[in-house]
Design a protein around this motif. Structure first.
Motif, PDB file in Angstrom:
ATOM      1  N   UNK A 341      32.196  73.913 -88.015  1.00 21.78           N
ATOM      2  CA  UNK A 341      32.473  73.861 -86.577  1.00 21.78           C
ATOM      3  C   UNK A 341      33.960  73.928 -86.267  1.00 21.78           C
ATOM      4  N   UNK A 342      34.786  73.875 -87.298  1.00 20.99           N
ATOM      5  CA  UNK A 342      36.236  73.974 -87.109  1.00 20.99           C
ATOM      6  C   UNK A 342      36.779  75.090 -87.989  1.00 20.99           C
ATOM      7  N   UNK A 343      37.432  76.039 -87.375  1.00 22.90           N
ATOM      8  CA  UNK A 343      38.130  77.073 -88.153  1.00 22.90           C
ATOM      9  C   UNK A 343      39.148  77.760 -87.247  1.00 22.90           C
ATOM     10  N   UNK A 344      40.031  78.511 -87.863  1.00 21.80           N
ATOM     11  CA  UNK A 344      41.132  79.158 -87.140  1.00 21.80           C
ATOM     12  C   UNK A 344      41.202  80.628 -87.530  1.00 21.80           C
ATOM     13  N   UNK A 345      41.377  81.489 -86.538  1.00 22.13           N
ATOM     14  CA  UNK A 345      41.662  82.912 -86.769  1.00 22.13           C
ATOM     15  C   UNK A 345      43.032  83.185 -86.174  1.00 22.13           C
ATOM     16  N   UNK A 346      43.930  83.758 -86.954  1.00 23.45           N
ATOM     17  CA  UNK A 346      45.275  84.073 -86.464  1.00 23.45           C
ATOM     18  C   UNK A 346      45.618  85.506 -86.818  1.00 23.45           C
ATOM     19  N   UNK A 402      23.817  77.759 -75.877  1.00 26.12           N
ATOM     20  CA  UNK A 402      25.103  77.219 -76.323  1.00 26.12           C
ATOM     21  C   UNK A 402      26.213  78.205 -75.954  1.00 26.12           C
ATOM     22  N   UNK A 403      27.431  77.723 -75.812  1.00 24.80           N
ATOM     23  CA  UNK A 403      28.540  78.660 -75.569  1.00 24.80           C
ATOM     24  C   UNK A 403      28.615  79.702 -76.687  1.00 24.80           C
ATOM     25  N   UNK A 404      28.707  80.961 -76.309  1.00 18.63           N
ATOM     26  CA  UNK A 404      28.679  82.029 -77.315  1.00 18.63           C
ATOM     27  C   UNK A 404      29.815  83.034 -77.146  1.00 18.63           C
ATOM     28  N   UNK A 405      30.241  83.312 -75.906  1.00 22.30           N
ATOM     29  CA  UNK A 405      31.313  84.277 -75.678  1.00 22.30           C
ATOM     30  C   UNK A 405      32.414  83.612 -74.861  1.00 22.30           C
ATOM     31  N   UNK A 406      33.655  83.781 -75.343  1.00 19.90           N
ATOM     32  CA  UNK A 406      34.832  83.193 -74.695  1.00 19.90           C
ATOM     33  C   UNK A 406      35.765  84.339 -74.320  1.00 19.90           C
ATOM     34  N   UNK A 407      36.091  84.454 -73.024  1.00 18.47           N
ATOM     35  CA  UNK A 407      36.866  85.585 -72.512  1.00 18.47           C
ATOM     36  C   UNK A 407      38.231  85.113 -72.033  1.00 18.47           C
ATOM     37  N   UNK A 428      32.115  72.863 -79.340  1.00 20.64           N
ATOM     38  CA  UNK A 428      31.976  74.066 -78.500  1.00 20.64           C
ATOM     39  C   UNK A 428      33.253  74.478 -77.765  1.00 20.64           C
ATOM     40  N   UNK A 429      34.423  73.910 -78.126  1.00 17.59           N
ATOM     41  CA  UNK A 429      35.683  74.246 -77.453  1.00 17.59           C
ATOM     42  C   UNK A 429      36.432  75.283 -78.288  1.00 17.59           C
ATOM     43  N   UNK A 430      36.885  76.351 -77.630  1.00 16.69           N
ATOM     44  CA  UNK A 430      37.691  77.387 -78.281  1.00 16.69           C
ATOM     45  C   UNK A 430      38.973  77.556 -77.479  1.00 16.69           C
ATOM     46  N   UNK A 431      40.126  77.453 -78.150  1.00 17.74           N
ATOM     47  CA  UNK A 431      41.434  77.543 -77.490  1.00 17.74           C
ATOM     48  C   UNK A 431      42.205  78.728 -78.063  1.00 17.74           C
ATOM     49  N   UNK A 432      42.862  79.469 -77.166  1.00 21.35           N
ATOM     50  CA  UNK A 432      43.687  80.604 -77.582  1.00 21.35           C
ATOM     51  C   UNK A 432      45.156  80.241 -77.417  1.00 21.35           C
TER      52      UNK A 432
END
Length: 913
Positions: A341-346, A402-407, A428-432
């Motif tokens: 549930x935790x990972x990072x893409x950079x 569930x949250x699936x797409x973050x724009x 379910x939180x995604x931060x850019x």
């Protein structure tokens, strides 16, 4: 009898030329007397002048006729006095020779004018005349020159004409000395004119010296910045250098109330938006303190990372260009299937507007079904200049939306500039994070979770793999743009501090001595310090502030080339919005090429050790004395006799390294019997990490050369079955800036000395002459040996065993014969030669089997035990001394049993008295 007075005219007018004594009178000077022709009474004896110190005298020329003459007593100067007036009287001679009873005439007025001579030249009042004019105008009079003449008369004292002596100048002068321009002057053509002028009096006598007239041309007052250089050179290592040390703003006397200035350093064409460290992504993350475990999805192509081999690539900056026709499949096992549930893409991305009205999705990263179906499990893509992250969770306990797409909608996604993006997932939180700034998604859509299946998944970059719904699986949704440093880190998210460090620029604008800016100046930097905004009310304060703006590049080896500078300003006047227009400054900083360092690795390049040391738990240290030195060559200004500059190698240059590899030359390491080892504790406190493989050992991370030396000196080689190996060769190479600067390739050869060769020869090498084809014997006390052992074919084992058995038998017979012949001499030394060999060279000749040198330790069990015991015995200096030590009971308890066994074995092998 003197009855009558003399008679003269009542007035006279005279003229005298200066520097002459003759006066011309009108009428002539004549006195008459009615007493004539009576002697004395009718004669004229004198003319007398009445006046204070008159420079004239009157003399009688003829007494009878009364004729006289007026003359000057000394030269007359017109410049001192132009005219004279005085009284003159005539006297007769009286009534007798004694002159008694003389009579005088009435008084007459004499007026004399002095006639001028042109003896002086005109002279100008000033030694030099200066004037300033504005370009583009015709003047009636720029300035007036004036000359004077010291002559006394108007004819000779007046200046009748002036003349310009200098030819081919656009100026004219009138008779009054007024100078004017005959054509419009241009500041760019000529800043200053120097002309020579002369003057003439009315006697046409010209001035004794011509006068210089300087006419300065100033440009038409154009509001703008003055006194700045278009090119500013930056030498690597210079620190902070001012960009405009003498700049000032010309407002043309406009009533300025405030000024707003923006200085912009344009570096978007350097690397990934500016000059950043060009280390590998792994090294940078280690340097910035990022969490370990990041997986590089776009590494440089190599034998182990070959999935990027077919992509367009800029090698200098590790940039991959996607043209909408390419994609890369990441091999299975590189990225774990469960990212948690935790990972990072950079990643770094440069992307422009999508072609066409209905833009398709452009995939950056996609994990989809490999076959049968076309489900996307997670993906990062661009669609209509929006960044979208898709995450479809697997079905677990609750079958719910569930949250699936973050724009995210950002202008930077399509501005064709480099930006650094980090997607932190804490479901379910995604931060850019974009360029270090946080952005929340403007739209989040929900979807059902994916039901589990046994279909394998395919991770791709630059396109998405379509495994189902098509006749043949293929790539789709291609990306158009450039990507770099694409990583995924399962199980952890990055902190704001690390993200800022990873995208930080190493160059930017700076202000020297902020405290001296003054209270009236406000300033603001953008996060990357590429834009500086200043505001103030006082022009001089803004001038001072702009002079303190500087450029700084903290990289030791910066990217050479041009950095464009733009300064734009807006000025407000009292009561007006904008009063004058200030043109922009377009300048550039030229970053010069840094001197290339030469990295040199040195140390012991060849050594040999007994096999037992390689078998031990610690193994053998490969590079105990390795040294890494960097030097740089500069051209000095001192010259030889032939005038050429001398290149001088300077002393050691300190800089960082980012990786050192110890690679195996020849066959790779066999993990079943050998390896390279390093204690992980050696990396603690350093920005270093290491990876190990059968091809060698790699140490990476941005750190000092000294720290690299310390780690390299601790790398060990172990071989727990060394009998089949006689030598190993390694090559060591180090790098700075991801291979931009590389060291020499240092080659190391390691020889393994086997027990059969060394210990057996210790027993017999003093008995026989060593054949020429035998190598020198290895002595344990030596640190470096030149022993080279060759590989022995295993088919000779049986022959060797037979030969050795015969040799032992011959030696035993020979010893017995010698002992019988020399019994009396050997008795005295019996106590201290219990296990020692004693030979008489004259009585015995022994031939040693040459194959003994190449024997392998694969003989019968009894002989193998003897050889193993002898191998353990190599720590003593001489074999005779070691045998005596083995007989002593006082040795340490740890080795007592082992040495008792050795003594027993030796006695079984060779029985000596």
């Amino acid at each position: 009898v003197n009855k009558h007075k003399p008679w003269i005219e009542t007035s006279y007018h005279g003229i005298i030329t200066e520097n002459n004594d003759t006066v011309i009178l009108d009428p002539p000077l004549v006195a008459l007397d009615k007493d004539a022709p009576v002697p004395f009474a009718g004669e004229i004896c004198a003319f007398k002048i009445h006046g204070q110190e008159m420079p004239f005298e009157a003399v009688v020329l003829n007494k009878t006729s009364g004729e006289g003459r007026l003359r000057a007593k000394s030269p007359i100067d017109c410049e001192l006095q132009k005219e004279y007036t005085f009284i003159i009287q005539a006297y007769d001679c009286g009534s007798g020779p004694s002159g008694i009873n003389w009579k005088k005439s009435h008084k007459a007025v004499v007026h004399i004018q002095v006639k001028d001579v042109n003896e002086f030249s005109p002279a100008f009042k000033e030694s030099i005349y200066k004037a300033t004019v504005t370009e583009g105008k015709i003047y009636d009079s720029i300035l007036q020159v004036e000359a004077i003449d010291e002559d006394c008369s108007p004819q000779y004292s007046q200046i009748c004409n002036y003349e310009i002596v200098t030819t081919d100048v656009p100026f004219a002068i009138d008779r009054n000395g007024n100078i004017r321009n005959t054509e419009k002057l241009n500041y760019d053509k000529q800043h200053q004119y120097e002309i020579m002028v002369t003057a003439f009096d009315c006697g046409q006598k010209h001035a004794r010296e011509d006068v210089l007239v300087q006419v300065n041309v100033k440009p038409v007052c154009k509001p703008g910045w003055q006194d700045w250089n278009k090119r500013i050179e930056y030498k690597p290592g210079s620190g902070s250098i001012p960009l405009f040390p003498s700049i000032h703003l010309e407002t043309c006397d406009g009533p300025v109330s405030s000024i707003h200035t923006t200085i912009e350093l344009q570096t978007n064409y350097i690397g990934k938006g500016c000059d950043r460290e060009t280390y590998s992504e792994k090294s940078l993350q280690k340097l910035c303190g990022a969490s370990s475990g990041a997986i590089d999805l776009l590494p440089s192509p190599s034998a182990t990372t070959n999935w990027t081999a077919g992509l367009l690539m800029d090698n200098n900056d590790m940039i991959f260009k996607f043209d909408g026709k390419q994609g890369a499949k990441i091999p299975d096992g590189i990225v774990p299937k469960n990212l948690t549930d935790q990972f990072t893409i950079s990643l770094w991305m440069k992307h422009g507007p999508s072609p066409g009205l209905r833009a398709e999705k452009e995939t950056i990263l996609c994990n989809s079904d490999k076959t049968e179906m076309n489900r996307h499990h997670y993906a990062l893509y661009v669609h209509n200049c929006r960044l979208v992250f898709l995450l479809r969770k697997d079905f677990d306990q609750a079958d719910t939306f569930r949250p699936a797409e973050f724009h995210w909608k950002l202008d930077q996604i399509c501005d064709k500039e480099w930006h650094y993006y980090v997607v932190n997932v804490e479901f379910p939180v995604v931060t850019l994070y974009m360029d270090g700034t946080t952005y929340e998604p403007y739209l989040v859509t929900n979807d059902w979770p994916i039901h589990p299946s046994h279909i394998a998944m395919q991770l791709t970059v630059g396109a998405c793999w379509q495994g189902g719904e098509v006749t043949k699986p293929r790539f789709a949704q291609y990306f158009h743009g450039s990507l770099a440093s694409l990583t995924i880190r399962p199980g952890k998210i990055e902190s704001q501090k690390v993200i800022s460090c990873l995208q930080a620029c190493k160059e930017g604008l700076d202000i020297n001595s902020l405290e001296s800016l003054g209270q009236g100046v406000k300033y603001h930097f953008n996060p990357s310090q590429s834009v500086l905004v200043m505001e103030g009310d006082d022009i001089e304060n803004i001038n001072q502030a702009l002079r303190k703006v500087s450029y700084i590049n903290s990289r030791q080896f910066p990217t050479a080339g041009v950095r464009r500078l733009k300064v734009s300003s807006k000025v407000q006047c009292f009561g007006e919005d904008v009063c004058i227009n200030i043109p922009d400054i377009d300048a550039y900083v030229m970053v010069l090429q840094a001197n290339e360092p030469k990295i040199t690795i040195s140390g012991m390049d060849h050594f040999a050790r007994p096999a037992a040391q390689f078998e031990s738990e610690r193994g053998v240290v490969l590079l105990p004395d390795i040294k890494i030195v960097s030097t740089v060559t500069k051209m000095e200004h001192s010259k030889d006799n032939d005038g050429a500059n001398k290149p001088v190698v300077l002393e050691e240059m300190l800089h960082n390294l980012d990786f050192c590899d110890i690679l195996v030359s020849g066959a790779e390491l066999d993990p079943e019997q050998e390896c390279l080892e390093l204690d992980r504790s050696e990396l603690q406190g350093k920005h270093l990490d290491a990876t190990n493989s059968t091809a060698g050992y790699s140490i990476y991370g941005v750190d000092t050369m000294h720290n690299y030396e310390q780690v390299l000196q601790q790398i060990r080689y172990r071989n727990w079955y060394p009998s089949a190996t006689f030598e190993r060769k390694f090559r060591i190479k180090c790098s700075e800036l991801n291979g931009h600067y590389t060291s020499n390739e240092f080659n190391l050869e390691v020889n393994i000395l086997h027990s059969t060769n060394s210990n057996y020869m210790d027993h017999v090498n003093h008995v026989i002459a060593q054949p020429h084809f035998l190598q020198s014997v290895y002595h344990p006390e030596e640190s470096i040996s030149t022993v080279h052992n060759s590989v022995v074919p295993s088919v000779a084992t049986v022959v060797i065993v037979i030969c050795v058995s015969v040799l032992i038998f011959i030696i035993a017979v020979g010893v017995y014969r010698i002992r019988t012949a020399h019994q009396h001499s050997s008795t005295d030394s019996e106590s201290n030669k219990e296990n020692e060999m004693d030979w008489d060279d004259s009585a015995l000749t022994i031939t040693v089997n040459p194959m003994e040198k190449y024997e392998k330790p694969h003989r019968a069990e009894e002989e193998s035990e003897e050889e193993d015991d002898e191998e353990e015995d190599t720590t003593s200096v001489e074999s005779d001394e070691s045998e005596e030590e083995e007989d002593e009971e006082e040795e340490e308890e740890v080795i007592v049993q082992k040495r008792d066994k050795q003594n027993l074995t030796r006695q079984e092998q060779l029985e000596w008295d």
